[in-house]
Scaffold this active site. Sequence first.
Site, PDB file in Angstrom:
ATOM      1  N   ASP A 271       0.869  -1.172   0.000  1.00 37.85           N
ATOM      2  CA  ASP A 271       0.000   0.000   0.000  1.00 37.85           C
ATOM      3  C   ASP A 271       0.909   1.226   0.000  1.00 37.85           C
ATOM      4  O   ASP A 271       2.054   1.171   0.462  1.00 37.85           O
ATOM      5  CB  ASP A 271      -0.963   0.003   1.194  1.00 37.85           C
ATOM      6  CG  ASP A 271      -2.128   0.974   0.959  1.00 37.85           C
ATOM      7  OD1 ASP A 271      -2.046   1.799   0.019  1.00 37.85           O
ATOM      8  OD2 ASP A 271      -3.121   0.918   1.714  1.00 37.85           O
TER       9      ASP A 271
HETATM   10  C1  BGC Z   1      -4.901   3.423   0.045  1.00 42.69           C
HETATM   11  C2  BGC Z   1      -5.025   2.406  -1.064  1.00 42.69           C
HETATM   12  C3  BGC Z   1      -4.897   3.083  -2.392  1.00 42.69           C
HETATM   13  C4  BGC Z   1      -3.547   3.795  -2.444  1.00 42.69           C
HETATM   14  C5  BGC Z   1      -3.271   4.513  -3.739  1.00 42.69           C
HETATM   15  C6  BGC Z   1      -3.648   4.263  -0.103  1.00 42.69           C
HETATM   16  O1  BGC Z   1      -3.660   5.316   0.788  1.00 42.69           O
HETATM   17  O2  BGC Z   1      -4.911   2.776   1.291  1.00 42.69           O
HETATM   18  O3  BGC Z   1      -6.252   1.728  -0.960  1.00 42.69           O
HETATM   19  O4  BGC Z   1      -5.039   2.157  -3.424  1.00 42.69           O
HETATM   20  O5  BGC Z   1      -3.518   4.761  -1.413  1.00 42.69           O
HETATM   21  O6  BGC Z   1      -4.073   5.621  -3.883  1.00 42.69           O
END
Ligand code: BGC
Length: 744
Positions: A271
Amino acid sequence: MNLKFIALAVSLFAAASSAVCGQSLHKNDNPVYLDENQPVEKRIEDALARMTIEEKVRILHAQSKFSSAGVPRLGIPELWTTDGPHGIRPEVLWDKWRQAGWTNDSCVAFPALTCLAATWSEEMSALYGKSIGEEARFREKDVLLGPGVNIYRTPLNGRNFEYMGEDPYLASRMAVPYIKEVQKNGVAVCVKHYALNNQESLRHEYDAVVDDRALHEIYLPAFKSAVQEGGAWSIMASYNLYKGQHACHNQYLLNDILKRDWGFDGVVISDWGGTHDTEQAIANGLDLEFGTGTNGLYGDSKNAYDAYHLALPYLERLRDGRASEEVLNDKVRRVLRLIFRTAMRTDKPFGSLCSPEHYEAARRIAGEGIVLLKNDNSVLPLDPETVGKILVVGENAVKMMTVGGGSSSLKVQREITPLEGIRAAVGKDVEVVYERGYVGDITGNYNGVVTGQDLSEERSADQLLKDACAAAADADAVVFIGGLNKSAHQDCENSDRYGLELPYTQDAVIEALAAVNPNLSVVIVSGNAVAMPWVGKVNSIVQAWYCGSQAGTALADVIFGKVNPSGKLPMTFPVRLQDNGAHALGAYDPEDRSVEYKEGIFVGYRWAQKYKVHPLFAFGHGLSYTSYGYGKAESDRKSISSADSLVVSIPVTNTGDVAGKEVVQLYIGDNKSSVERPVMELKGFRKVYLEPGQTEKVSFTVRPDMLKFYDASKGDWVLEKGRFTIYIGASSEDIRSKLEFDVK
Ligand code: BGC
């Protein structure tokens, strides 16, 4: 023409004349890695053999906010990722979250995944995956960051709207068709957030302390199905910790369970900003690093991507022998496999964007997911032929909900609000008046996408209430449309809710309206359960979720009976927060860095049934404008061995006046067990369409693996002999027929 393939052709030409490491690529070579007639694994090995160590490391981390580099010298293309999971995110700048300012990146917003789960329809899940996969493909994305399958542990989790409810079986079944259909477009899913990301408070810091049984029975099954049945090509490791290690580099979750036990051959993507430790990132299963803070997530710095854990720090360790090439090659193979499956595939379709079919899909999914919670005196559906004047009250009737909520925020081509949907549905003969009722949150922007709505309001709260009540006294029917929204501490990433209550002054407004006009329907737009202290005073209640571009159209379809509601709750709505296991045991504290899942496997209805806590609305509950009669369940045998299965059937009849769809649910309980087990657990469901008077015999196959529990001492699933009960009904609390059988 596809820009990526032009780039591919150009770089191939360049590559053909340069001497390369491992093997040279001469003009007349037909390199195996480019030959689509060769098996993928052979092509991977060939590409791997041609790559320098620097090139290998280079494909293991981001080069921008949402892309990774590929191998330009060999014409191996970049990988482009996108959020997810409800529509395709608008383009941001290379290094910043700000909008890139493109004009061709608007999309269709599909209903939030809670709504999809509430359809209890694998057909709707497939339609969703197909449609969003086509949008991703048209926008030239290779990896769609979704779906989310974290279990609904507490109604306070700000991100529950992105997930599929509280039950591992339901979430598994609903995730698989979505995944398969997305990937048919040559676009990988990235199933998130693996694992135990069940709250947003301290999401980067809390350690989820969960026993092995709850881990395997509750929190992992949807991920396992996504990998083994859905064939997911990538998975996103979550922010939180487990057993003291961040999930993005976690020996237990990634190496042991995901890759070894489940045989996952895809890519573990961190993530964004979830990677914290170079040694662990190398050793503990991470393959592709995104969003680490050095890249301008919180500030800008030059060559920041080189500072990623899986960039120069990794290269140094490889060069001086602290890191092995074997581990490196495993990661590289996985990333190459992902590229071959997506960016480098030439036989994939081209996709489509904002097509009438996608709008229709969004409308159908929403129509099947909206849940009629209560409908005394048949207040709904409203008949446009007989109702002269409808009053619509509430901020969520007019507020756009596709902007906000965090990374799932979208830039839509269009969004029909509930008020617009209602107005469009009735035509000129019905007067539709609107009153605000209360003021909630008038903001409407996310990362530079603005709704452009002016929701400012001059009147005081008292005046708003008075005006709404006066209008209600004068209307034939009142529809209150409120709930939560996508701002912080509501349904929003990176923060949890403060409580179960409806925010602002909504409870008071609903009570006051109910006192003035009995023809009141309350529509809750949210991704979470809310408390309803007024439940006994309101005849009709609808759970409308966040339905995206077609929110208003789909809601109007239900309100006016064009669509007969058939959604069922994918989570328990408790009366009070303390009726939820995590809260009853004080096992959720937004400031706690060690979150002990003390309720174990007793999540959602499993808790409510164990302690006989009557829910406000039960898991699986949802009404219809018709009624369904259930006959007697019968099975083809009275006992099974560990090698057999049995078939149980039940006749279900539409006993009302309109056609409808009923979700027939099958639960199983173990009458006596050596370990404590839930009273019953969902093990099957079928959504059947029935004309008035029509009967269908609905059958389920019960297999021994559905009867097992996870024995933590053995580290395995165990089937115990003895008597089991099959419960079939319209919800977890509305069982219409039971029967018993033995496992011998
Ligand atoms: C989120 C993810 C997301 C990623 C990219 C993160 O903060 O937890 O779910 O896909 O950002 O935007």
